[in-house]
Design an enzyme around this catalytic site. Sequence first.
Site, PDB file in Angstrom:
ATOM      1  CG  HIS A 121     -11.879  -5.898   2.078  1.00  0.00           C
ATOM      2  ND1 HIS A 121     -12.979  -4.677   1.915  1.00  0.00           N
ATOM      3  CD2 HIS A 121     -11.147  -6.336   1.802  1.00  0.00           C
ATOM      4  CE1 HIS A 121     -12.107  -3.948   1.193  1.00  0.00           C
ATOM      5  NE2 HIS A 121     -11.228  -5.111   0.527  1.00  0.00           N
ATOM      6  NE  ARG A 148     -12.829   5.406   2.804  1.00  0.00           N
ATOM      7  CZ  ARG A 148     -12.775   6.103   3.076  1.00  0.00           C
ATOM      8  NH1 ARG A 148     -11.103   4.967   2.967  1.00  0.00           N
ATOM      9  NH2 ARG A 148     -12.472   6.415   2.901  1.00  0.00           N
ATOM     10  CG  ASP A 205     -10.833   0.821  -1.220  1.00  0.00           C
ATOM     11  OD1 ASP A 205      -9.718   1.611  -1.725  1.00  0.00           O
ATOM     12  OD2 ASP A 205     -11.205   2.026  -0.359  1.00  0.00           O
ATOM     13  CG  ASP A 233      -6.544   3.026   1.898  1.00  0.00           C
ATOM     14  OD1 ASP A 233      -5.847   2.589   2.792  1.00  0.00           O
ATOM     15  OD2 ASP A 233      -7.212   3.274   1.726  1.00  0.00           O
ATOM     16  CE1 TYR A 293      -9.552   1.653   3.747  1.00  0.00           C
ATOM     17  CE2 TYR A 293     -10.440  -0.077   2.804  1.00  0.00           C
ATOM     18  CZ  TYR A 293     -10.177   1.418   2.993  1.00  0.00           C
ATOM     19  OH  TYR A 293     -10.352   2.237   1.973  1.00  0.00           O
ATOM     20  CD  GLU A 306      -4.140   5.344   0.576  1.00  0.00           C
ATOM     21  OE1 GLU A 306      -3.382   4.937   1.030  1.00  0.00           O
ATOM     22  OE2 GLU A 306      -5.228   4.804   0.068  1.00  0.00           O
ATOM     23  CD  GLU A 358     -11.540   6.007  -5.133  1.00  0.00           C
ATOM     24  OE1 GLU A 358     -11.532   6.899  -6.477  1.00  0.00           O
ATOM     25  OE2 GLU A 358     -13.165   6.108  -5.895  1.00  0.00           O
TER      26      GLU A 358
END
Length: 847
Positions: free
Chosen positions: A328, A285, A83, A81, A283, A9, A85
């Site tokens: 995570h 988040r 997550d 990613d 990562y 992305e 999103e």
Amino acid sequence: MSKNLVIVESPAKAKTIQKYLGKDFEVKSSFGHIRDLPKKGMGIDLATFTPDYEVSADKKKLVTELRAAVKNADTVWLASDEDREGEAIAWHLAQELKLKEDNTRRIVFHEITKNAILKAIENPRKIDQNLVNAQQARRVLDRIVGFEMSPVLWKKVKTGLSAGRVQSVAVRLVVEREHEIRDFKAKSTFKVDGVFLNSQKQEIAAKLKKDFAQESEAENFLSQAQTVDFTVLNVEKKPGSRTASAPFTTSTLQQEASNRLGYGVTATMRVAQRLYEEGFITYMRTDSVNLSQEAIENAKNQIISEFGEQYSKPRNYNTKSASAQEAHEAIRPTDFGLKNVPDVQLNKLYQLIYKRTLASQMANAKIEKTVIEIGNAKLPHHFEAQGEVIVFDGFLKVYGITKTDEEDEENTEKLLPKVSVAETLSYKRIEATEKYSRPPARYTEAGLVKKLEELGIGRPSTYAPTIQTIQNREYVDKREVLPQEREIMKITLADKGIKKQVLTEKFGADKNKFLPTDIGEVVNDFLTQNFSEILDYGFTAKVEQDFDEIANGHEKWKDVLQGFYKDFHPKIADVEENADRANGERILGTDPKTGRNVLTRIGRFGPMVQIGEQDDEEAPIFASLMPSQNIATITLEEALELFKVPFDLQDFEGKPVSVGVGRFGPYVKWGDAFISIPRGEEALSVTQERAEEIIKEKQIADAPIATYKGDDVTKGTGRFGPFIKYKSLFINVPKRYDFDNLSQSDIEELIEAKLLKEANRYIKQWEDEKISIENGRWGPFIKFGKAMFKIPKNKKEEKFTAEELAEISLDEVKKWITAQDKNAFKEKAKKTPAKKTAAKKTTAKKK
């Protein structure tokens, strides 16, 4: 032709990953989501809750390019990613590019390193539809709330307002904190401090273990202390330890970056994103504090090699949040051998992450706490002196700490002098100082994120956008709160007896903290009164849990939306039909001159006060509030004072002088010049003498500091920092120059650099038409007045060169402008003056 197409992305992420994959892989970026709900209209079928996604205009060319790349690839790897999103981005790519399941692979990784990328390639999976649905549920629910609730605000409060599910709750937190501060009643107590001397005249600072409610009680204690001898009643040494904090989550990183670096949450995430995309950290988040076994082992090796075996204490941490995604990791360095990264700005945040992670795997610091009790049997209360020394620094070593903050700079061995029980001490002074209790602190950005996290509202990916949104909507801001003054009593016992002093202290000042704006308060009050459930903290947290259940596959996303909407929509209809309008109106009292009501409210142009009401025979008169005032707290006396502004003073040096309040605060107008009144001064406090001082200060500030080719050069400080002015050019002065002592050569260098830049700015210019073709940061563009327009491609479907643009005719440029704005060259119809419904406010002259 590459056999494998990898789609990520972010361009930066693509660049880093390309380094790790061979020539058989081509890495391309989708630049985030390639499709979303439409910008205009709700874009949701409310009967089935089916979203109508579309590719935005600025992504259509990109999608065409990605489709072509897909046709040429044997396998497509979706590497967004890990997550929700990121999963949704991968799903939208698969849908829009019509990817086939048999040659499409979904890969995830929480760090961009060669090992992680290659391991992900070896372990592909399918798109997780549960994660996608959780993202869709959030996106659709937030769109429904915004689109249905915002029009109610337009009708009942003010046009142009908007509401959001999480954002409105965040605003509520800020408003409620402000109410707590306003309602807070400060209570005073007297705190007693003493400085004692041993036989070697070494000082021992101690505090009385009792606070006094009344001045008389404090004074009485000092009178008793004056007549007794002080001795050491007890000396106690207690061993203790300090443990390092857990590795960073998104929230704790934002808090620490705010406290240590002064970063806002958006800036923190922007820098962290770059560190992640360039392969330096995992990562960013995450709400997990877990570390992988590999990371724990690597940290251990680094600690032992750098500090020694005794500093190592491998451990893992348990995440308290029930919603945390334990797959995570916490935010950590990808390589513990890398102590610094090349970029200065990135390195500041990297250092926080590096040291926090390493410290979490190190031994506890051992401290020795010394407590000395000082007093006399005749006294009802005793003093206590406390100090610490670090016996073993443990994890503190990674931070470069070898002693406590309280320790003397020149003595790292001990904090307090050595004393023995029953040893006699003399007092140097004993002071009882009046202290006031403090109201709750306003939220910083990071503090608000912490509160949202505690309440279970939002998730790591939503904190920064939520904070940014409530500021963009101007529901909260960070305006400075100036201090107030109050008197305090200080009673001192020294060699010459007891002395009482009345001192002045400043209090209540605040900076860089969230305050609600007037419109923010009005909107919050309206929403909490009419949509109490939507703004309820528990309800909002429950919605977040529903999203988690969808992500885990335990709930169907459209069922969750249906359950929400069946109660929400009827409430919207009811409020729209029956709720009263809200503008924060508050009647302050009556005007003593006219007997008419004085009220404050939100008006068309912001917060205001008015004398008289619309249905009075005589039209109302209005005045704007000053930046430091608020419709919820302004008093009648303060409101009436506003009608004295603007006012005229006597002429100065042949030019008229007046004082007023404008968009940027209070000012003195001298002739045609507007001069800002210094911060902390109100317009109404400006006398003739003070106005002349302000004008003279401006004259001195604007006086030429040099000349360049016969023209004056002046200097000043503006919105973007220090500058010099030459003719009509404002030239920023970089930090490498000594702004207070600019030399002639400095000035010439700055001006010549600016002139050269200006010369290269215009490719072609038509001054009379106010049209120009200019060089911009991202290439040439057209400027017409203050508007900017794109330059189309030439007949070969290529970008125009600067040489080609220099030959373009004015007519051709006008065609380009008209193609983008058909009304650009049409004369605007003159507005018919509106009939005045209110009497013009007369200017009150100050005597």
